[in-house]
Write an enzyme that holds these catalytic residues in place. Structure first.
Site, PDB file in Angstrom:
ATOM      1  N   LYS A  50      19.048  16.281  16.404  1.00 15.19           N
ATOM      2  CA  LYS A  50      18.798  16.194  17.753  1.00 15.19           C
ATOM      3  C   LYS A  50      18.744  14.736  18.424  1.00 15.19           C
ATOM      4  O   LYS A  50      19.313  14.346  19.146  1.00 15.19           O
ATOM      5  CB  LYS A  50      17.319  16.846  18.177  1.00 15.19           C
ATOM      6  CG  LYS A  50      16.877  16.777  19.740  1.00 15.19           C
ATOM      7  CD  LYS A  50      15.916  17.776  19.762  1.00 15.19           C
ATOM      8  CE  LYS A  50      14.725  17.037  20.307  1.00 15.19           C
ATOM      9  NZ  LYS A  50      13.708  17.838  20.691  1.00 15.19           N
ATOM     10  N   ARG A  72      11.747  21.999  15.665  1.00 19.46           N
ATOM     11  CA  ARG A  72      11.062  23.209  14.935  1.00 19.46           C
ATOM     12  C   ARG A  72      11.314  24.638  15.792  1.00 19.46           C
ATOM     13  O   ARG A  72      11.058  25.745  15.092  1.00 19.46           O
ATOM     14  CB  ARG A  72       9.887  23.020  14.519  1.00 19.46           C
ATOM     15  CG  ARG A  72       8.789  22.611  15.589  1.00 19.46           C
ATOM     16  CD  ARG A  72       7.468  21.912  15.019  1.00 19.46           C
ATOM     17  NE  ARG A  72       6.620  21.588  15.971  1.00 19.46           N
ATOM     18  CZ  ARG A  72       6.504  20.362  16.554  1.00 19.46           C
ATOM     19  NH1 ARG A  72       7.696  19.540  16.072  1.00 19.46           N
ATOM     20  NH2 ARG A  72       5.805  19.917  17.190  1.00 19.46           N
TER      21      ARG A  72
END
Ligand SMILES: O=P(O)(O)OC[C@H]1O[C@](O)(CO)[C@@H](O)[C@@H]1O
Length: 527
Positions: A213, A271
């Site tokens: 990311k 997550r």
């Protein structure tokens, strides 16, 4: 607007605290009344799953106190604010939008003129189109041959969730003729990880997905360079073998050395990202986009249940609140997740990150210390393997560890044998049923070494079979549980400052900018 208050300021929490050791589950789970409890203490989840909490230390009084806490802590109002785009991640000043990657729960969330649900769907479509073209032989290697393997390079949220989901569905996809490509994963900066995976694949027919990311993670960038080096040495052009999944603002997004780039954004935490392109690219390549879409539908259906204000009809909030009771009132320090399904072998590892990186915090969402315990230690292994490993401590150790079992009536492959009047699947299921009762009820013995005190609480999620939809529901269940617990503890569950210090010190070691203990350890490890 919901008000955010510390748990120990809530009157319902004071009431709940008076209910310590209120239920004796050894007694409650024994005999006929135990059977009645198992029938009654159950609530439906999405995709045909059931959350059964008969062996938890609750009764009508504790459940009523938990419902009061859910109301006073405004858990549903906070969830609504979250999916309608409030800045819930106070530490990083960000919205928290992973639910929008699977469904539109509330109003459209528009940022700089972009509808976020539409953005996530468009990126999923991009991943699906890419996967379809690879499967159809429209995107091929330099020799014009089909790719046969896909390797994901990422770490933490860019590895654990997608890896757990891939392993969970590999056999299901094979049994249902939707298996398209084998997937492998490289995560650790330990060179033996990348070297071993590379040695096991046919490089000329391998696609690599670089997933980060931030686009700045040391392990992932190092492993990307490792793979590029191997491709170059094999006479292959890395840019014809690699794609990226990253945020539009990351350094990776600026590179033109990829076949394509699939984007996510800062509003989906690592997550929680397996429902974005992070999981979507690899799962669509491995099993086909339709399988990934079924997983998203299962998650979306579970999210819908999580909006219900009625605690007993909201399995995610109920599981969360029972966990709070166990942690803050009963004082239990850890929780084990025990899937009786080999396919879920990496699911506990994913939940470790999801739960502990989210709720392993000592300050509230305003940065002030809290005076109560927060997230438990999470660990787990599939049954029955765990029974022959750490269950000794769970049955007779000095700590009580609350347990979360997961079990399915049917195996994924359906290949089984009947030995001594039972199939392997029946043996698996018999063991999970036996464990729940053994943990709850125990067994007296004059020889204390053989005595089982019991009173060890557990819940079980039961399903027909582990499918893409039930896996999506399971994933969403645990994510939502963690979210509700973070709300109760008044935490910001969506940042992870606790991972930074180690990264900074490691950089200093690599730059030889050390003294004291750091220097001696550096010398000891030959850095
Ligand atoms: O996807 P990225 O940005 O490479 O981050 C990987 C992982 O590293 C962490 O930031 C922790 O170091 C996780 O939260 C995240 O999932």
């Amino acid at each position: 607007m919901a008000t955010w208050k510390n748990l120990d300021t809530l009157s319902s929490y004071k009431k709940l605290s008076g209910l310590k050791n209120h239920v004796d589950i050894a007694a409650a789970m024994s005999g006929e009344q135990g059977g009645e409890r198992v029938k009654n203490y159950s609530t439906p989840m999405a995709a045909g799953l059931q959350y059964n909490y008969a062996a938890k230390e609750v009764d009508e009084t504790v459940l009523a106190a938990l419902a009061e806490l859910a109301g006073e802590a405004q858990l549903i109002d906070k969830f609504k604010e979250l999916y309608n785009g409030a800045v819930i991640n106070t530490g990083e000043n960000r919205m928290v939008l992973h639910h929008l990657a699977r469904t539109q729960l509330g109003n459209p969330v528009v940022v700089d003129g972009v509808d976020k649900r539409e953005f996530y769907v468009a990126q999923q479509k991009k991943a699906a189109d890419f996967a379809n073209k690879v499967h159809a032989g429209e995107i091929v290697n330099e020799a014009g041959e089909k790719f046969t393997t896909v390797v994901q390079i990422g770490i933490g949220g860019s590895d654990l969730g997608p890896r757990a989901l891939y392993i969970a569905l590999e056999n299901w996809a094979k049994a249902n003729n939707t298996f398209k490509m084998e997937a492998k994963f490289i995560s650790n900066v330990d060179p033996d990880d990348a070297a071993a995976v590379l040695a096991s694949v046919d490089l000329a027919h391998a696609l690599f997905i670089v997933v980060s990311k931030s686009g700045t993670t040391l392990e992932t960038l190092t492993n990307e360079a490792f793979v590029k080096d191997a491709l170059t040495k094999a006479g292959l052009n890395p840019s014809k073998h690699m794609l990226a999944v990253t945020s539009e603002t990351s350094p990776l997004a600026k590179s033109d050395e990829y076949l394509t780039a699939i984007f996510m954004d800062d509003y989906i935490g690592g997550r929680y990202s397996s429902v974005s392109g992070v999981g979507g690219a690899i799962l669509s390549l491995a099993f086909g986009p339709e399988v990934f879409a079924e997983l998203l539908d299962g998650a979306a259906a579970e999210d819908k249940l999580a909006t219900n204000r009625d605690l007993l009809k909201n399995p995610d909030m109920l599981d969360a609140l029972i966990g709070v009771y166990e942690r803050n009132v009963q004082g239990y320090p850890s929780t084990a997740v025990l899937p009786y399904s080999q396919a879920l072998s990496r699911f506990p590892a994913h939940l470790q990150q999801c739960d502990m990186e989210s709720n392993g915090k000592s300050v509230n969402r305003f940065g002030e210390p809290v005076d109560y315990v927060t997230g438990p230690v999470i660990f787990g292994e599939p049954g029955t393997n765990g029974q022959h490993s750490f269950y000794q401590l769970l049955h007779q150790g000095t700590d009580i560890v609350p347990l979360q079992f997961i079990g399915f009536k049917n195996s994924q492959l359906g290949v089984d044998v009947d030995i001594e009047n039972s199939t392997s699947q029946q043996k698996l299921c018999a063991n999970v049923a036996a464990q729940i009762v053994a943990f709850a009820c125990g067994k007296e013995d004059e020889n204390l070494n053989k005595n089982f005190k019991g009173k060890r609480p557990s819940s079980i999620i039961v399903g027909d079979k582990l499918t893409p939809a039930s896996l999506g529901a399971l994933l969403a269940h645990f994510e939502n549980k963690i979210m509700f617990q973070g709300f109760v503890w008044n935490l910001n569950s969506f940042d992870q400052e606790g991972v930074q210090l180690g990264k900074i010190l490691a950089k200093r070691v690599l730059a030889h900018d050390t003294d004291g203990a750091l220097k001696v350890f550096s010398d000891m490890l030959n850095i």
